[in-house]
Design an enzyme around this catalytic site. Structure first.
Site, PDB file in Angstrom:
ATOM      1  N   GLY A  35     -16.299 -10.135 -18.170  1.00 17.56           N
ATOM      2  CA  GLY A  35     -16.677 -11.404 -18.765  1.00 17.56           C
ATOM      3  C   GLY A  35     -15.569 -11.996 -19.635  1.00 17.56           C
ATOM      4  N   ALA A  58     -18.571  -8.569 -20.779  1.00 19.54           N
ATOM      5  CA  ALA A  58     -19.953  -8.738 -21.208  1.00 19.54           C
ATOM      6  C   ALA A  58     -20.373  -7.448 -21.897  1.00 19.54           C
ATOM      7  CB  ALA A  58     -20.838  -9.028 -20.007  1.00 19.54           C
ATOM      8  N   GLU A  67     -13.402 -13.771 -17.299  1.00 21.51           N
ATOM      9  CA  GLU A  67     -14.154 -14.939 -16.821  1.00 21.51           C
ATOM     10  C   GLU A  67     -14.212 -16.035 -17.881  1.00 21.51           C
ATOM     11  OE1 GLU A  67     -17.349 -12.192 -15.726  1.00 21.51           O
ATOM     12  OE2 GLU A  67     -17.371 -13.124 -13.750  1.00 21.51           O
ATOM     13  N   GLU A 107     -16.082  -4.729 -13.077  1.00 23.26           N
ATOM     14  CA  GLU A 107     -17.539  -4.571 -12.954  1.00 23.26           C
ATOM     15  C   GLU A 107     -17.946  -3.566 -11.895  1.00 23.26           C
ATOM     16  OE1 GLU A 107     -15.953  -7.481 -13.155  1.00 23.26           O
ATOM     17  OE2 GLU A 107     -16.973  -8.795 -14.569  1.00 23.26           O
TER      18      GLU A 107
HETATM   19  C1  HXC Z   1     -19.969  -3.113 -24.963  1.00 21.51           C
HETATM   20  C2  HXC Z   1     -17.880  -2.316 -25.427  1.00 21.51           C
HETATM   21  C3  HXC Z   1     -17.342  -2.989 -24.290  1.00 21.51           C
HETATM   22  C4  HXC Z   1     -18.242  -3.744 -23.500  1.00 21.51           C
HETATM   23  C5  HXC Z   1     -15.745  -1.936 -25.268  1.00 21.51           C
HETATM   24  N1  HXC Z   1     -16.838  -1.690 -25.993  1.00 21.51           N
HETATM   25  N2  HXC Z   1     -16.027  -2.725 -24.237  1.00 21.51           N
HETATM   26  N3  HXC Z   1     -19.165  -2.399 -25.756  1.00 21.51           N
HETATM   27  N4  HXC Z   1     -19.544  -3.771 -23.875  1.00 21.51           N
HETATM   28  N5  HXC Z   1     -17.826  -4.430 -22.441  1.00 21.51           N
HETATM   29  C6  HXC Z   1     -16.957  -0.870 -27.203  1.00 21.51           C
HETATM   30  C7  HXC Z   1     -16.888   0.599 -26.879  1.00 21.51           C
HETATM   31  O1  HXC Z   1     -18.135   1.056 -26.452  1.00 21.51           O
HETATM   32  C8  HXC Z   1     -16.485   1.174 -28.212  1.00 21.51           C
HETATM   33  O2  HXC Z   1     -17.629   1.204 -29.045  1.00 21.51           O
HETATM   34  C9  HXC Z   1     -15.562   0.106 -28.773  1.00 21.51           C
HETATM   35  O3  HXC Z   1     -15.851  -1.093 -28.054  1.00 21.51           O
HETATM   36  C10 HXC Z   1     -14.093   0.436 -28.547  1.00 21.51           C
HETATM   37  O4  HXC Z   1     -13.882   0.685 -27.182  1.00 21.51           O
HETATM   38  P1  HXC Z   1     -13.172   2.031 -26.651  1.00 21.51           P
HETATM   39  O5  HXC Z   1     -13.609   2.225 -25.262  1.00 21.51           O
HETATM   40  O6  HXC Z   1     -13.383   3.151 -27.603  1.00 21.51           O
HETATM   41  O7  HXC Z   1     -11.634   1.600 -26.693  1.00 21.51           O
HETATM   42  P2  HXC Z   1     -10.458   2.076 -25.735  1.00 21.51           P
HETATM   43  O8  HXC Z   1     -10.538   3.537 -25.508  1.00 21.51           O
HETATM   44  O9  HXC Z   1      -9.221   1.500 -26.327  1.00 21.51           O
HETATM   45  O10 HXC Z   1     -10.736   1.368 -24.332  1.00 21.51           O
HETATM   46  C11 HXC Z   1     -10.709  -0.034 -24.220  1.00 21.51           C
HETATM   47  C12 HXC Z   1     -11.290  -0.479 -22.866  1.00 21.51           C
HETATM   48  C13 HXC Z   1     -12.726   0.116 -22.719  1.00 21.51           C
HETATM   49  C14 HXC Z   1     -10.415  -0.018 -21.721  1.00 21.51           C
HETATM   50  C15 HXC Z   1     -11.339  -2.016 -22.866  1.00 21.51           C
HETATM   51  O11 HXC Z   1     -13.478  -0.190 -23.901  1.00 21.51           O
HETATM   52  C16 HXC Z   1     -13.477  -0.414 -21.560  1.00 21.51           C
HETATM   53  O12 HXC Z   1     -13.268  -0.009 -20.404  1.00 21.51           O
HETATM   54  N6  HXC Z   1     -14.452  -1.308 -21.803  1.00 21.51           N
HETATM   55  C17 HXC Z   1     -15.327  -1.823 -20.775  1.00 21.51           C
HETATM   56  C18 HXC Z   1     -14.584  -2.800 -19.918  1.00 21.51           C
HETATM   57  C19 HXC Z   1     -15.508  -3.351 -18.860  1.00 21.51           C
HETATM   58  O13 HXC Z   1     -16.020  -2.650 -17.988  1.00 21.51           O
HETATM   59  N7  HXC Z   1     -15.739  -4.652 -18.919  1.00 21.51           N
HETATM   60  C20 HXC Z   1     -16.590  -5.311 -17.993  1.00 21.51           C
HETATM   61  C21 HXC Z   1     -17.963  -5.352 -18.542  1.00 21.51           C
HETATM   62  S1  HXC Z   1     -19.070  -5.948 -17.377  1.00 21.51           S
HETATM   63  P3  HXC Z   1     -18.092   2.559 -29.771  1.00 21.51           P
HETATM   64  O14 HXC Z   1     -19.339   2.151 -30.462  1.00 21.51           O
HETATM   65  O15 HXC Z   1     -18.254   3.564 -28.726  1.00 21.51           O
HETATM   66  O16 HXC Z   1     -16.946   2.843 -30.707  1.00 21.51           O
HETATM   67  C22 HXC Z   1     -18.870  -7.564 -17.385  1.00 21.51           C
HETATM   68  C23 HXC Z   1     -19.653  -8.131 -16.330  1.00 21.51           C
HETATM   69  C24 HXC Z   1     -20.053  -9.480 -16.292  1.00 21.51           C
HETATM   70  O17 HXC Z   1     -18.152  -8.173 -18.125  1.00 21.51           O
HETATM   71  C25 HXC Z   1     -20.990  -9.716 -15.175  1.00 21.51           C
HETATM   72  C26 HXC Z   1     -21.617  -8.633 -14.436  1.00 21.51           C
HETATM   73  C27 HXC Z   1     -22.371  -7.562 -15.155  1.00 21.51           C
END
Ligand code: HXC
Length: 257
Positions: free
Chosen positions: A108, A65, A111, A131
């Site tokens: 997400g 998400a 999911e 999360e």
């Molecule tokens: C918004 C995101 C994002 C996300 C990545 N990006 N994931 N933006 N929401 N979930 C964006 C980053 O901010 C970055 O933007 C660009 O995508 C590239 O990501 P990087 O982090 O620079 O890439 P990398 O170093 O290769 O790392 C990849 C990754 C990391 C390991 C997947 O991006 C990451 O940990 N993402 C979050 C994963 C996460 O926590 N997902 C769960 C979300 S919560 P910029 O602009 O900085 O270049 C969820 C919950 C649902 O899904 C329900 C409860 C809340």
């Protein structure tokens, strides 16, 4: 229709939805959901479509998400909008859905993949529910669907530590139907979708409904449901055609009726 965050393509009888926010690793925001629902409604009402394929890029199916969209929200914002409830539309899709996952399928993203009927993964796929690292928990069904897919041991491990699992582990655990080399994933997923779309659509819809029933009911009620809908298929032209074709040693020509 003009979409900004997804691509919609009709390839023969297969509808292909490609998540398309490459700069955000296909993070799922409200616009993605809104467009996905419009695309799904289109594919579900199109008689020419027999299966729906959802995919992302090679690097990311979806990294979750959209954290930047969620960050400023209050409890009331989330509650009054019933945030994430719209994703239920995918769970109620009546046509068969396939997720083709390459790269990150986190939060997400994992999911969303689990909301599909069949999950195909490339050997580069990474699944997780991270999360907890953000101070929240899965919110699009992950705590329930992951547990049903892989059991308590691994679901607790993943949800409480936030660690990722690779495609091999995900297949062993029963989350993934098949692991496919990354450069063949889309072709293989399309082939699978085409195979399903070549069957009788109403029969495929009933088959999907019967399998999904097993998650909602007891064994004896599920078996009863199966038997009743099995009987009902003898009212279809496609059952007549399918069995006649076998007896006559020819390929069936299903009419989707
Ligand atoms: C918004 C995101 C994002 C996300 C990545 N990006 N994931 N933006 N929401 N979930 C964006 C980053 O901010 C970055 O933007 C660009 O995508 C590239 O990501 P990087 O982090 O620079 O890439 P990398 O170093 O290769 O790392 C990849 C990754 C990391 C390991 C997947 O991006 C990451 O940990 N993402 C979050 C994963 C996460 O926590 N997902 C769960 C979300 S919560 P910029 O602009 O900085 O270049 C969820 C919950 C649902 O899904 C329900 C409860 C809340």
């Amino acid at each position: 229709t003009d979409f900004e965050t997804i691509l919609l393509e009709k390839r023969g009888r297969v509808g292909v939805i490609t998540l398309n926010r490459p700069k955000a690793l296909n993070a799922l925001n409200s616009q993605v959901l809104q467009e996905l629902v419009v695309a799904l409604d289109d594919l579900e009402t199109d008689d020419g479509i027999g299966a729906i394929l959802i995919t992302g890029s090679e690097r990311a199916f979806a990294a979750g998400a959209d954290i930047k969209e969620m960050q400023p929200k209050s409890y009331m914002d989330m509650f009054m909008a019933d945030f994430f409830a719209g994703w239920d539309r995918l769970a109620s899709a009546r046509k068969p859905t396939i997720a083709a996952v390459s790269g990150f399928a986190l939060g997400g993203g994992c999911e969303l993949a689990m909301l599909c009927d069949i999950l195909l993964a490339s050997d580069t796929a990474k699944f997780g529910q991270p999360e907890i690292k953000l101070g929240v928990i899965p919110g699009i069904g992950g705590s329930q669907r992951l547990t049903r897919a892989v059991g308590k041991a691994k679901a607790m491990d993943l949800v409480l530590t936030g660690r990722n699992m690779d495609a091999e582990e995900a297949e062993r655990a029963g989350l993934v139907a098949r692991v496919i080399p990354a450069d063949e994933l889309l072709d293989e997923a399309l082939k699978t979708a085409e195979t399903i779309a070549s069957m009788s659509l109403p029969v495929a819809m009933v088959a999907k409904e019967a399998v999904n029933r097993s998650f909602e009911t007891t064994l004896s009620e599920g078996v009863r449901f199966e038997r009743r809908v099995f009987h009902s298929l003898f009212a279809t032209e496609d059952q007549k055609e399918g069995m006649a074709a076998f007896v006559e040693k020819r390929a069936p020509e299903f009419k989707n009726r």
